[in-house]
Motif scaffolding. Structure first.
Motif, PDB file in Angstrom:
ATOM      1  N   SER A 100       0.893  -1.191   0.142  1.00  0.00           N
ATOM      2  CA  SER A 100       0.051  -0.120   0.050  1.00  0.00           C
ATOM      3  C   SER A 100       0.918   1.297  -0.101  1.00  0.00           C
ATOM      4  N   ASP A 101       2.131   1.152   0.480  1.00  0.00           N
ATOM      5  CA  ASP A 101       2.886   2.155   0.253  1.00  0.00           C
ATOM      6  C   ASP A 101       3.115   2.831  -1.233  1.00  0.00           C
ATOM      7  N   ASN A 174      -2.263   3.655  13.153  1.00  0.00           N
ATOM      8  CA  ASN A 174      -0.973   3.584  13.617  1.00  0.00           C
ATOM      9  C   ASN A 174      -0.335   4.571  13.857  1.00  0.00           C
ATOM     10  N   ASP A 199      -7.404   4.273   5.571  1.00  0.00           N
ATOM     11  CA  ASP A 199      -6.296   3.382   5.498  1.00  0.00           C
ATOM     12  C   ASP A 199      -6.638   2.226   6.273  1.00  0.00           C
ATOM     13  N   TYR A 202      -4.953  -2.648   8.998  1.00  0.00           N
ATOM     14  CA  TYR A 202      -5.018  -3.547  10.144  1.00  0.00           C
ATOM     15  C   TYR A 202      -6.841  -4.029  10.302  1.00  0.00           C
ATOM     16  N   THR A 225      -3.787  -3.566   2.801  1.00  0.00           N
ATOM     17  CA  THR A 225      -2.621  -4.350   2.301  1.00  0.00           C
ATOM     18  C   THR A 225      -2.855  -5.802   2.900  1.00  0.00           C
ATOM     19  N   SER A 227      -0.234  -7.291   3.836  1.00  0.00           N
ATOM     20  CA  SER A 227       1.056  -7.344   4.794  1.00  0.00           C
ATOM     21  C   SER A 227       0.756  -7.849   6.022  1.00  0.00           C
ATOM     22  N   LYS A 228      -0.220  -7.355   6.893  1.00  0.00           N
ATOM     23  CA  LYS A 228      -0.117  -7.572   8.113  1.00  0.00           C
ATOM     24  C   LYS A 228      -0.931  -9.028   8.485  1.00  0.00           C
ATOM     25  N   ARG A 235       4.550  -7.870  -0.904  1.00  0.00           N
ATOM     26  CA  ARG A 235       4.336  -6.730  -1.366  1.00  0.00           C
ATOM     27  C   ARG A 235       3.170  -6.301  -2.167  1.00  0.00           C
TER      28      ARG A 235
HETATM   29  C1  LIG Z   1      -1.546   2.547   8.495  1.00  0.00           C
HETATM   30  C2  LIG Z   1      -0.480   1.794   7.300  1.00  0.00           C
HETATM   31  N1  LIG Z   1      -0.680   2.017   6.147  1.00  0.00           N
HETATM   32  C3  LIG Z   1      -0.131   1.455   5.236  1.00  0.00           C
HETATM   33  C4  LIG Z   1       1.259   0.616   5.827  1.00  0.00           C
HETATM   34  C5  LIG Z   1       2.056   0.213   4.782  1.00  0.00           C
HETATM   35  O1  LIG Z   1       1.874  -1.125   4.360  1.00  0.00           O
HETATM   36  P1  LIG Z   1       2.333  -1.931   3.088  1.00  0.00           P
HETATM   37  O2  LIG Z   1       3.439  -3.098   3.575  1.00  0.00           O
HETATM   38  O3  LIG Z   1       1.296  -2.524   2.353  1.00  0.00           O
HETATM   39  O4  LIG Z   1       3.227  -0.977   2.322  1.00  0.00           O
HETATM   40  C6  LIG Z   1       1.538   0.529   6.885  1.00  0.00           C
HETATM   41  C7  LIG Z   1       2.439  -0.209   7.358  1.00  0.00           C
HETATM   42  O5  LIG Z   1       3.095  -0.262   8.451  1.00  0.00           O
HETATM   43  C8  LIG Z   1       0.481   1.131   8.041  1.00  0.00           C
HETATM   44  O6  LIG Z   1       0.656   0.853   9.243  1.00  0.00           O
END
Ligand SMILES: Cc1ncc(COP(=O)(O)O)c(C=O)c1O
Length: 366
Positions: A100-101, A174, A199, A202, A225, A227-228, A235
């Motif tokens: 998501s970055d 976060n 966003d 989580y 994302t 990722s979590k 990615r």
């Molecule tokens: C609120 C939030 N948005 C986006 C991201 C980025 O996630 P990604 O790994 O998909 O780039 C994070 C990562 O810690 C996050 O905490």
């Protein structure tokens, strides 16, 4: 060097000084802490390794990839796999990114008209502000209340004053871990003259989401994302919004932004809904166990969380961080990062064994 070509008298540093944008010169690059051999509780990863039978399926999917060819530019297989798990409202559009970055960067660049501003709550995910700087957007941060709630009155006043083209709200937030009040987020959506990004990195650990409402609010985009939930290494991030927004974002997306190996492997893992749900449930249960034990430690304040991490205020964050590091446990110290985060530690929920190791150190802390 060919005859007659004199070496430049100017150093690379002099060229950099004269040419690189000053606001970027003032930044330091994001540093990812080294964690070899440590219990890694600093980055909100899912702590569970893939079961053996899934490793073989991942390996087989990767082995079939034609790495000599460019990947599918539309990443249709991944989008179909996501749609199959999401129950999106009819007509909603979807775009995928290299985490998501990457989507944050695309979204921010898309909205960065000359003079436009970005509004976000503070403290929140640091990449919002970083992306405003990259894109040359004016960044406006509105402080959260002392217990990390959204200060709705101040936020709405800032919307009125700044007319932001872009608003970011992390839901849950976060690094504070809490979920803002739903009614406050709805008020922001109604008042904002531009795009509001909710966003939901989580979402798997939270009791609420806006993803089913993207066709109700024409200025809502939900960012997520994988990722979590166990795939940080792949990615893969995605955004859901009305198709008009997705069409604009696609113009800024690199043609092959999602690599072929991720496109092959992500659908295999996304289809494992039961496993992903079991892991999220175990993380929530471990979060409750950690919370019960940590909240009774003398001098410690534990904040409510709907994420896969806990936020603690401790008597001496640098000392507690160092004790954990000396015991081989890496957490994130937020001390010094924002005035509201003095002496705060952010700790990702690990496996039961990792959490036991954490508790053993913290319960012995004086
Ligand atoms: C609120 C939030 N948005 C986006 C991201 C980025 O996630 P990604 O790994 O998909 O780039 C994070 C990562 O810690 C996050 O905490």
């Amino acid at each position: 060097m060919p005859a007659g070509v004199a070496p430049s008298a100017r150093s690379a540093a002099a060229f950099v000084d004269a040419n690189v944008r000053p606001e970027l010169r003032a930044l330091t690059a994001y540093v990812v802490a080294r964690a070899e051999g440590m219990i890694k509780l600093d980055a909100m990863e899912n702590p569970f390794a893939l079961p053996e039978h899934l490793r073989s399926r991942v390996a087989a999917a990767a082995a079939r990839v034609a790495v000599n060819r460019y990947p599918d530019g539309e990443a249709e297989g991944v989008k179909a796999a996501l749609r199959a798990t999401l129950a999106l409202p009819a007509g909603a559009g979807i775009i995928v990114g290299n985490g998501s970055d990457e989507l944050l960067q695309i979204i921010t660049s898309t909205l960065a008209r000359p003079g436009a501003s970005m509004l976000a709550a503070e403290p929140s995910f640091v990449m919002y502000r970083m992306n405003a700087i990259y894109a040359g957007m004016r960044y406006v941060g509105v402080p959260l209340t002392a217990d990390f709630g959204l200060d709705a009155a101040a936020f709405l006043r800032a919307i009125e004053a700044e007319k932001p083209a872009l608003v970011y709200l992390a839901y849950p937030n976060n690094p504070t871990g809490n979920l803002f009040a739903r009614e406050d987020v709805e008020r922001v959506l109604r008042a904002a003259p531009g795009l509001v990004v909710i966003d939901e990195a989580y979402y798997a650990f939270a009791d609420a989401s806006f993803i089913g409402r993207v066709m109700e609010f024409p200025n809502l985009l939900v960012l997520r994302t994988v990722s979590k939930i166990g795939m940080a290494g792949l990615r893969l991030g995605y955004a859901v919004a009305a198709p008009e927004w997705i069409a604009e974002l696609n113009k800024l997306r690199q043609p092959y932004n999602l690599n072929a190996l991720t496109q092959a492997v992500a659908p295999v893992l996304l289809a494992e809904g039961e496993l992903l749900a079991q892991q999220a449930a175990l993380i929530r249960a471990e979060r409750a166990r950690l919370a019960a034990r940590l909240s009774v430690l003398p001098g410690v304040r534990l904040y409510p969380t709907q994420t896969n991490f806990v936020l603690l205020r401790v008597p001496d964050a640098p000392r507690w961080f160092a004790s954990l590091r000396d015991a081989g446990i890496l957490v994130k110290s937020l001390h010094g990062g924002h005035p509201l985060l003095q002496h705060c530690l952010r700790i990702t929920v690990g496996t039961p064994q990792e959490n036991d190791a954490l508790l053993a150190v913290l319960e012995g802390q004086r």
